[in-house]
Design a protein around this motif. Structure first.
Motif, mmCIF file in Angstrom:
data_model
loop_
_atom_site.group_PDB
_atom_site.id
_atom_site.type_symbol
_atom_site.label_atom_id
_atom_site.label_comp_id
_atom_site.label_asym_id
_atom_site.label_seq_id
_atom_site.Cartn_x
_atom_site.Cartn_y
_atom_site.Cartn_z
ATOM 1 N N TRP A 90 2.605 -8.554 -6.856
ATOM 2 C CA TRP A 90 2.195 -7.234 -7.326
ATOM 3 C C TRP A 90 0.844 -7.226 -8.038
ATOM 4 N N THR A 91 0.214 -8.361 -8.228
ATOM 5 C CA THR A 91 -1.071 -8.406 -8.931
ATOM 6 C C THR A 91 -2.127 -7.568 -8.225
ATOM 7 N N PHE A 92 -2.211 -7.692 -6.924
ATOM 8 C CA PHE A 92 -3.251 -6.965 -6.188
ATOM 9 C C PHE A 92 -2.977 -5.460 -6.159
ATOM 10 N N THR A 93 -1.705 -5.081 -6.194
ATOM 11 C CA THR A 93 -1.383 -3.656 -6.286
ATOM 12 C C THR A 93 -1.815 -3.110 -7.643
ATOM 13 N N PHE A 94 -1.585 -3.877 -8.708
ATOM 14 C CA PHE A 94 -2.047 -3.466 -10.037
ATOM 15 C C PHE A 94 -3.565 -3.317 -10.056
ATOM 16 N N ILE A 95 -4.264 -4.272 -9.479
ATOM 17 C CA ILE A 95 -5.728 -4.217 -9.444
ATOM 18 C C ILE A 95 -6.194 -2.977 -8.694
ATOM 19 N N THR A 96 -5.529 -2.670 -7.571
ATOM 20 C CA THR A 96 -5.886 -1.477 -6.792
ATOM 21 C C THR A 96 -5.702 -0.213 -7.623
ATOM 22 N N VAL A 97 -4.598 -0.123 -8.341
ATOM 23 C CA VAL A 97 -4.325 1.066 -9.160
ATOM 24 C C VAL A 97 -5.335 1.183 -10.294
ATOM 25 N N VAL A 98 -5.646 0.067 -10.946
ATOM 26 C CA VAL A 98 -6.605 0.106 -12.055
ATOM 27 C C VAL A 98 -7.980 0.526 -11.551
ATOM 28 N N ILE A 99 -8.422 -0.020 -10.431
ATOM 29 C CA ILE A 99 -9.717 0.364 -9.864
ATOM 30 C C ILE A 99 -9.724 1.845 -9.507
ATOM 31 N N LEU A 100 -8.618 2.319 -8.948
ATOM 32 C CA LEU A 100 -8.527 3.736 -8.578
ATOM 33 C C LEU A 100 -8.584 4.635 -9.811
ATOM 34 N N LEU A 101 -7.930 4.228 -10.888
ATOM 35 C CA LEU A 101 -7.945 5.051 -12.101
ATOM 36 C C LEU A 101 -9.283 5.003 -12.821
ATOM 37 N N VAL A 102 -9.925 3.841 -12.838
ATOM 38 C CA VAL A 102 -11.167 3.694 -13.587
ATOM 39 C C VAL A 102 -12.357 4.275 -12.836
ATOM 40 N N SER A 103 -12.527 3.851 -11.598
ATOM 41 C CA SER A 103 -13.737 4.252 -10.874
ATOM 42 C C SER A 103 -13.526 5.429 -9.936
ATOM 43 N N LYS A 104 -12.257 5.819 -9.746
ATOM 44 C CA LYS A 104 -11.923 6.921 -8.828
ATOM 45 C C LYS A 104 -12.401 6.650 -7.412
ATOM 46 N N GLU A 105 -12.549 5.369 -7.089
ATOM 47 C CA GLU A 105 -12.912 4.965 -5.721
ATOM 48 C C GLU A 105 -11.836 4.038 -5.192
ATOM 49 N N PHE A 106 -11.666 4.063 -3.902
ATOM 50 C CA PHE A 106 -10.644 3.262 -3.244
ATOM 51 C C PHE A 106 -11.286 2.006 -2.691
ATOM 52 N N ASN A 107 -10.805 0.838 -3.104
ATOM 53 C CA ASN A 107 -11.340 -0.431 -2.623
ATOM 54 C C ASN A 107 -10.474 -0.916 -1.471
ATOM 55 N N GLN A 108 -11.025 -0.886 -0.287
ATOM 56 C CA GLN A 108 -10.272 -1.208 0.925
ATOM 57 C C GLN A 108 -9.891 -2.687 0.988
ATOM 58 N N VAL A 109 -10.759 -3.578 0.491
ATOM 59 C CA VAL A 109 -10.494 -5.016 0.586
ATOM 60 C C VAL A 109 -9.276 -5.397 -0.265
ATOM 61 N N ILE A 110 -9.272 -4.979 -1.517
ATOM 62 C CA ILE A 110 -8.153 -5.323 -2.404
ATOM 63 C C ILE A 110 -6.876 -4.630 -1.933
ATOM 64 N N ASN A 111 -6.988 -3.421 -1.429
ATOM 65 C CA ASN A 111 -5.817 -2.746 -0.899
ATOM 66 C C ASN A 111 -5.266 -3.488 0.320
ATOM 67 N N SER A 112 -6.128 -4.010 1.169
ATOM 68 C CA SER A 112 -5.673 -4.783 2.328
ATOM 69 C C SER A 112 -4.952 -6.055 1.887
ATOM 70 N N ILE A 113 -5.479 -6.710 0.848
ATOM 71 C CA ILE A 113 -4.815 -7.907 0.317
ATOM 72 C C ILE A 113 -3.452 -7.533 -0.254
ATOM 73 N N ALA A 114 -3.382 -6.412 -0.966
ATOM 74 C CA ALA A 114 -2.103 -5.956 -1.526
ATOM 75 C C ALA A 114 -1.115 -5.637 -0.406
ATOM 76 N N LEU A 115 -1.586 -4.987 0.644
ATOM 77 C CA LEU A 115 -0.705 -4.664 1.767
ATOM 78 C C LEU A 115 -0.253 -5.918 2.514
ATOM 79 N N PHE A 116 -1.026 -6.985 2.439
ATOM 80 C CA PHE A 116 -0.633 -8.251 3.061
ATOM 81 C C PHE A 116 0.422 -8.975 2.232
#
Length: 135
Positions: A90-116
């Motif tokens: 779940w670390t990469f999912t947390f990172i994706t959520v934090v990036i989304l909340l802070v920068s309001k941008e979606f990071n495709q690379v980290i999201n792909s790692i989380a989905l993997f």
């Protein structure tokens, strides 16, 4: 399409609420697993301590605590591995959520790692479950 009607829904609030739920739910699950594994370890250890009182070897030959408390040690290691697998998954999912909340941008690379890694949690748990078989 182009329209003169202004959208009154606030999508930003919905995204923040979903991100908060996406962050809160796994955190509660990790906390729950950690507490249950600790309680299981304590229960096994208490049983072993009580069993030592009535052991022939412990009374007359002296005993080695490391040898007599093998089960509680194995339970502790397996519990730590289950918690570590969950945190790692779940670390990469947390990172994706934090990036989304802070920068309001979606990071495709980290999201792909989380989905993997998220579906691999079951595989990690299966491998941890098989550890006693290979001892």
């Amino acid at each position: 399409p182009e329209s003169e009607v202004e959208c009154i829904r606030n999508i930003g609030k919905v995204k923040k609420a979903l991100a908060l739920v996406g962050y809160l739910w796994p955190s509660l699950c990790i906390l729950y697993v950690s507490i249950v594994m600790f309680l299981l370890y304590r229960a096994v250890r208490d049983i072993e301590i009580n069993a030592e009182k009535y052991s022939f070897l412990a009374k007359f030959k002296g005993h080695n605590k490391k040898k007599t408390r093998k089960r509680s040690r194995r339970v502790m290691i397996q519990g730590i591995l289950y918690c570590a697998a969950m945190v790692f998954t779940w670390t990469f999912t947390f990172i994706t959520v934090v990036i989304l909340l802070v920068s309001k941008e979606f990071n495709q690379v980290i999201n792909s790692i989380a989905l993997f890694f998220n579906p691999l949690q079951g595989a990690f748990n299966f491998l941890i479950y098989l550890i006693p078989v290979f001892r």
